[in-house]
Design an enzyme around this catalytic site. Structure first.
Site, PDB file in Angstrom:
ATOM      1  N   HIS A 169     -89.434  47.497 131.426  1.00  0.00           N
ATOM      2  CA  HIS A 169     -90.372  47.206 130.341  1.00  0.00           C
ATOM      3  C   HIS A 169     -91.730  46.840 130.947  1.00  0.00           C
ATOM      4  O   HIS A 169     -92.005  45.667 131.197  1.00  0.00           O
ATOM      5  CB  HIS A 169     -89.859  46.040 129.492  1.00  0.00           C
ATOM      6  CG  HIS A 169     -88.512  46.279 128.893  1.00  0.00           C
ATOM      7  ND1 HIS A 169     -88.332  46.579 127.558  1.00  0.00           N
ATOM      8  CD2 HIS A 169     -87.269  46.272 129.436  1.00  0.00           C
ATOM      9  CE1 HIS A 169     -87.037  46.740 127.315  1.00  0.00           C
ATOM     10  NE2 HIS A 169     -86.377  46.552 128.435  1.00  0.00           N
TER      11      HIS A 169
ATOM     12  N   HIS B  18     -86.854  40.779 128.845  1.00  0.00           N
ATOM     13  CA  HIS B  18     -87.058  42.187 129.190  1.00  0.00           C
ATOM     14  C   HIS B  18     -88.320  42.384 130.028  1.00  0.00           C
ATOM     15  O   HIS B  18     -88.448  43.376 130.746  1.00  0.00           O
ATOM     16  CB  HIS B  18     -87.147  43.026 127.910  1.00  0.00           C
ATOM     17  CG  HIS B  18     -88.166  42.530 126.940  1.00  0.00           C
ATOM     18  ND1 HIS B  18     -87.882  41.555 126.007  1.00  0.00           N
ATOM     19  CD2 HIS B  18     -89.462  42.855 126.748  1.00  0.00           C
ATOM     20  CE1 HIS B  18     -88.967  41.306 125.279  1.00  0.00           C
ATOM     21  NE2 HIS B  18     -89.938  42.087 125.717  1.00  0.00           N
TER      22      HIS B  18
ATOM     23  N   PRO C 167     -80.827  38.272 126.012  1.00  0.00           N
ATOM     24  CA  PRO C 167     -80.539  38.220 124.575  1.00  0.00           C
ATOM     25  C   PRO C 167     -81.634  37.392 123.888  1.00  0.00           C
ATOM     26  O   PRO C 167     -81.803  36.207 124.190  1.00  0.00           O
ATOM     27  CB  PRO C 167     -79.181  37.521 124.519  1.00  0.00           C
ATOM     28  CG  PRO C 167     -78.564  37.768 125.855  1.00  0.00           C
ATOM     29  CD  PRO C 167     -79.713  37.763 126.823  1.00  0.00           C
ATOM     30  N   LEU C 168     -82.359  38.009 123.011  1.00  0.00           N
ATOM     31  CA  LEU C 168     -83.589  37.385 122.518  1.00  0.00           C
ATOM     32  C   LEU C 168     -83.306  36.117 121.718  1.00  0.00           C
ATOM     33  O   LEU C 168     -82.334  36.019 120.982  1.00  0.00           O
ATOM     34  CB  LEU C 168     -84.380  38.392 121.686  1.00  0.00           C
ATOM     35  CG  LEU C 168     -84.964  39.538 122.520  1.00  0.00           C
ATOM     36  CD1 LEU C 168     -85.527  40.648 121.645  1.00  0.00           C
ATOM     37  CD2 LEU C 168     -86.033  39.021 123.469  1.00  0.00           C
TER      38      LEU C 168
ATOM     39  N   ASN D  34     -98.153  41.044 120.201  1.00  0.00           N
ATOM     40  CA  ASN D  34     -98.719  42.346 120.575  1.00  0.00           C
ATOM     41  C   ASN D  34     -98.517  43.422 119.511  1.00  0.00           C
ATOM     42  O   ASN D  34     -98.912  44.573 119.704  1.00  0.00           O
ATOM     43  CB  ASN D  34     -98.152  42.813 121.924  1.00  0.00           C
ATOM     44  CG  ASN D  34     -96.651  43.029 121.901  1.00  0.00           C
ATOM     45  OD1 ASN D  34     -96.067  43.357 120.868  1.00  0.00           O
ATOM     46  ND2 ASN D  34     -96.015  42.852 123.049  1.00  0.00           N
TER      47      ASN D  34
ATOM     48  N   HIS E  14     -93.149  49.846 125.703  1.00  0.00           N
ATOM     49  CA  HIS E  14     -92.350  48.631 125.624  1.00  0.00           C
ATOM     50  C   HIS E  14     -91.119  48.724 126.506  1.00  0.00           C
ATOM     51  O   HIS E  14     -90.856  47.831 127.315  1.00  0.00           O
ATOM     52  CB  HIS E  14     -91.935  48.381 124.165  1.00  0.00           C
ATOM     53  CG  HIS E  14     -91.201  47.086 123.951  1.00  0.00           C
ATOM     54  ND1 HIS E  14     -89.944  46.846 124.458  1.00  0.00           N
ATOM     55  CD2 HIS E  14     -91.540  45.968 123.272  1.00  0.00           C
ATOM     56  CE1 HIS E  14     -89.542  45.641 124.111  1.00  0.00           C
ATOM     57  NE2 HIS E  14     -90.500  45.092 123.384  1.00  0.00           N
TER      58      HIS E  14
ATOM     59  N   ARG F  18     -57.852  15.886 118.482  1.00  0.00           N
ATOM     60  CA  ARG F  18     -59.277  15.543 118.332  1.00  0.00           C
ATOM     61  C   ARG F  18     -59.469  14.034 118.442  1.00  0.00           C
ATOM     62  O   ARG F  18     -60.449  13.553 119.001  1.00  0.00           O
ATOM     63  CB  ARG F  18     -59.838  16.068 117.018  1.00  0.00           C
ATOM     64  CG  ARG F  18     -59.182  15.480 115.775  1.00  0.00           C
ATOM     65  CD  ARG F  18     -59.921  15.825 114.508  1.00  0.00           C
ATOM     66  NE  ARG F  18     -59.232  15.308 113.329  1.00  0.00           N
ATOM     67  CZ  ARG F  18     -59.752  15.250 112.120  1.00  0.00           C
ATOM     68  NH1 ARG F  18     -60.999  15.671 111.911  1.00  0.00           N
ATOM     69  NH2 ARG F  18     -59.074  14.769 111.105  1.00  0.00           N
TER      70      ARG F  18
ATOM     71  N   GLU G 225     -75.218  25.898 114.673  1.00  0.00           N
ATOM     72  CA  GLU G 225     -74.284  26.123 115.767  1.00  0.00           C
ATOM     73  C   GLU G 225     -74.876  26.968 116.897  1.00  0.00           C
ATOM     74  O   GLU G 225     -74.681  26.659 118.083  1.00  0.00           O
ATOM     75  CB  GLU G 225     -73.002  26.797 115.256  1.00  0.00           C
ATOM     76  CG  GLU G 225     -72.153  25.951 114.345  1.00  0.00           C
ATOM     77  CD  GLU G 225     -72.535  26.101 112.878  1.00  0.00           C
ATOM     78  OE1 GLU G 225     -71.794  25.572 112.026  1.00  0.00           O
ATOM     79  OE2 GLU G 225     -73.574  26.757 112.591  1.00  0.00           O
TER      80      GLU G 225
ATOM     81  N   HIS H 117     -60.087  21.543 114.712  1.00  0.00           N
ATOM     82  CA  HIS H 117     -59.549  22.341 113.601  1.00  0.00           C
ATOM     83  C   HIS H 117     -59.161  23.715 114.133  1.00  0.00           C
ATOM     84  O   HIS H 117     -59.618  24.745 113.683  1.00  0.00           O
ATOM     85  CB  HIS H 117     -60.564  22.452 112.462  1.00  0.00           C
ATOM     86  CG  HIS H 117     -60.890  21.125 111.819  1.00  0.00           C
ATOM     87  ND1 HIS H 117     -61.350  20.057 112.529  1.00  0.00           N
ATOM     88  CD2 HIS H 117     -60.803  20.720 110.526  1.00  0.00           C
ATOM     89  CE1 HIS H 117     -61.562  19.026 111.710  1.00  0.00           C
ATOM     90  NE2 HIS H 117     -61.216  19.391 110.491  1.00  0.00           N
TER      91      HIS H 117
ATOM     92  N   HIS I 135     -62.000  29.177 107.235  1.00  0.00           N
ATOM     93  CA  HIS I 135     -62.122  28.105 108.218  1.00  0.00           C
ATOM     94  C   HIS I 135     -60.958  28.082 109.209  1.00  0.00           C
ATOM     95  O   HIS I 135     -60.942  27.224 110.096  1.00  0.00           O
ATOM     96  CB  HIS I 135     -62.208  26.746 107.509  1.00  0.00           C
ATOM     97  CG  HIS I 135     -63.556  26.459 106.932  1.00  0.00           C
ATOM     98  ND1 HIS I 135     -64.198  27.322 106.072  1.00  0.00           N
ATOM     99  CD2 HIS I 135     -64.402  25.409 107.103  1.00  0.00           C
ATOM    100  CE1 HIS I 135     -65.371  26.807 105.728  1.00  0.00           C
ATOM    101  NE2 HIS I 135     -65.521  25.651 106.342  1.00  0.00           N
TER     102      HIS I 135
END
Length: 670
Positions: free
Chosen positions: A29, A69, A118-119, A188, A265, A358, A411, A462, A474
């Protein structure tokens, strides 16, 4: 505009190196690197406090290329500023085992702080870096003795701001008032598919972040060094809000036919366009990878970096003399390990007591909290359910750096932020928690934690259809297999409270990657024969018939909340004359790492009658049960009902295990 000839020559050197490297690799790029060469020149040459001679200096400024990139931009800047990244490595861009991979990789190339590509991930990682900086500053700084005081810089692209993770991360960064963040948005107007007018012109990106609590400035020309300098200084002066500088650039700047085109690009410019660009910049088009001597001397930052670090180390020594106990604490947390004595503080759980794993995890956290003073993290708005709170540790806010971070219902950003905290240094085992089902929302960050070998902790509760009434939306079923498929992630599903202690011990001791704990909502019996220390071997013999004499005729393999089901079934079978063995398998990855001898000892190769019991899909169990074995699993989504009912109806019951085991024994023996 550049005010001196050497500035312009240095900027154009970055541009030509980017063109040449991408062209030689025939992949990459080039356009963004050419457009943002002035910004890279300023960051590495002036704005950032860093030391190319010691890339791990603790109080250095951090730089993250979220627009991964465009990594050739960073590689060129690292080379020119004096990092151990040779011109030969730029020539080997994107080649096998080069130090210049196609996206930045931490621990692979000197000066790279985070693995991006990964953007949106780098954008969120930076928030984690800033949280770590704030936390450590509040813990260690004293009036006139500030040993933690650095900024986090990042370059992000249209793609970063389009991805939802950046919106989550921007929101929490504004909420927490992270004033040490200085981000540059490369405006850009181009993505791979074409102009942003087709996908990203319907909103004012600066106004969006301003509404989220960011300080926003605009630079209308990426080549305006004076305005860039002024904006950077303004951003550093703004201490109560994160800063975004919107920089209008022109992709492939300097290339007469490729400028402002989508083609520039994600593809090489082509030999003809590279020649045309060099001619337009006043360079010899027949020469490649040229670094003028005056540029090499001008941009080399080693001497400056050594001076900056030396001044900091003088401050550190003065601080250490005043606060020797703090210095001992500082040295300890920077080992990445808990303070000595922590294993003796781990709780014990008596056999027979029923405890949700838990809850057992929460008791472990309470026991170890003083041994891991810089362990911080939180839940995605579920701390009451995941039990992952350091009681008395305070809440991280814009005014206080508490240990408990209220990530909100974010998350994806939580995972990426925790990764940033783990990469920063000084933060021992930062963690994030939510329901196991929502590991889907944070999977990209979990994958990157494994790829980057970040010593962070994922706590998911869970963990099965046994959670009950919330229903199939869930209830995880495919998640064990999906997470076990991630290389270098240790996924541990403890059978009871004692194994939970062992799982936490494994997590705190691992130094070369992430550990994930899958914990139950429902109470589970604490079994007499489980062992905390056995978890580190991944699988072990939990119980065996007295009549087996070391040669069982049936193996029952299970993980997590199904271990007690397998044990009860085995004992019933034993009463019927079927002499078996129960193997608890909390962590496949650790079991795979054992010697073949140990694995054969636990799972004798001659015993073909094997049944696995796990409340999820059977994918992967074939390796352990073999061609003749059977798997009691759940090959459908769950249902809304009390947890015990769901498990019973879906076949995770003692009766079904006994019936299937008897049928298998008859089939194998016949």
């Amino acid at each position: 505009m550049p005010t001196t000839e050497i500035e312009q020559l240095s900027i154009d050197t970055i541009r030509t190196l980017a063109m040449d490297a991408v062209q030689q690799a025939n992949a990459g790029h080039p356009g963004t690197a050419m457009a943002l060469a002035p910004l890279a020149y300023l960051l590495y040459g002036e704005a950032m406090r860093h030391n190319p001679a010691n890339p791990q200096w603790p109080d250095r400024d951090r730089f993250i290329l979220s627009a991964g990139h465009a990594c050739i931009l960073q590689y060129a800047a690292l080379h020119l500023s004096g990092y151990d990244l040779s011109l030969e490595e730029l020539k080997r861009f994107r080649q096998w085992e080069s130090a210049t991979p196609g996206h930045p990789e931490v621990h692979h190339t000197q000066g790279i702080e985070a693995t991006t590509g990964p953007l949106g991930q780098g954008f969120a990682n930076g928030v984690g870096f800033a949280i770590a900086e704030r936390f450590l500053a509040e813990r260690y700084n004293r009036p006139y003795d500030e040993i933690v005081d650095h900024h986090v810089y990042a370059i992000c692209s249209d793609g970063d701001l389009m991805e939802g993770v950046s919106n989550e991360a921007a929101s929490i960064a504004g909420q927490l008032g992270l004033g040490k963040l200085v981000y540059f948005y490369d405006d850009n107007h181009i993505t791979i598919d074409g102009t942003t007018s087709i996908s990203f012109m319907g909103e004012d990106k600066g106004a969006r972040l301003a509404a989220q609590g960011w300080h926003v400035q605009h630079v209308d020309d990426a080549n305006d060094l004076d305005l860039l300098r002024e904006s950077i200084e303004n951003a550093k002066a703004e201490t109560s809000r994160p800063s975004l500088i919107v920089v209008r650039s022109h992709i492939a700047y300097g290339a007469p036919h490729a400028v402002d085109t989508a083609k520039s690009h994600g593809a090489p410019l082509g030999e003809a366009e590279v020649r045309a660009a060099k001619e337009a910049l006043g360079w010899d088009p027949d020469k490649t990878f040229v670094v003028p001597q005056e540029v090499a001397a001008h941009m080399n930052g080693v001497e400056r970096g050594i001076e900056l670090e030396s001044a900091w180390r003088q401050k550190l020594e003065a601080w250490s003399a005043k606060y020797p106990e703090l210095r001992e604490d500082w040295d300890q947390v920077h080992t990445g390990r808990p303070c000595p004595g922590w294993t003796d503080a781990l709780p014990d759980f008596p056999a027979g007591e029923e405890v949700a794993t838990r809850d057992a995890g929460g008791k472990v956290m309470d026991a170890i909290k003083r041994f891991v003073p810089t362990m911080a993290g939180g839940a995605a708005d579920l701390v009451e359910s995941t039990k992952t709170e350091f009681k008395g540790g305070g809440v991280f806010s814009a005014t206080h750096a508490g240990r408990n971070i209220a990530f909100g219902i974010r998350e994806h950003a939580m995972g990426s932020i925790v990764n940033g905290m783990g990469l920063h240094g000084g933060m021992v085992k930062p963690y994030g928690s939510t329901f196991l089902i929502f590991s889907d929302y944070m999977r990209p960050a979990v994958r990157l934690s494994a790829l980057s070998r970040i010593p962070v902790l994922w706590v998911w509760t869970h963990d099965s259809v046994g959670l009950g009434e919330d229903g199939p939306t869930h209830q995880p079923v495919e998640h064990y297999a999906a997470l076990r498929a991630i290389p270098h992630l240790w996924f541990i599903r403890p059978a009871d409270a004692k194994e939970t202690v062992g799982a936490w011990k494994v997590a705190l001791e691992r130094e070369d990657g992430p550990v994930a704990l899958a914990l139950s909502r429902q109470k589970l019996p604490t079994l007499e024969r489980t062992h905390a220390d056995a978890v580190e071997r991944g699988a072990y013999v939990l119980w065996e018939s007295d009549e087996a004499n070391g040669v069982p005729e049936l193996l029952l393999l299970a993980s997590g909340s199904e271990v007690h089901v397998a044990l009860e079934a085995a004992q019933r079978l034993d009463a019927e004359g079927v002499h078996g063995r129960v193997v608890s398998m909390p962590c496949w990855e650790l079991f795979e790492a054992q010697t073949q001898g140990y694995r054969d000892q636990v799972l004798p190769p001659d015993v073909k009658a094997r049944v696995s019991v796990e409340a999820g899909v059977s994918l992967g169990w074939h390796r352990w049960v073999g061609d003749e074995g059977d798997s009691i699993s759940i090959e459908r989504f769950g249902a809304s009902a009390p947890g015990a009912t769901v498990l019973e109806q879906l076949g995770v019951s003692v009766d079904n295990v006994v019936a299937r085991a008897l049928a298998l024994r008859e089939r194998v023996s016949g």
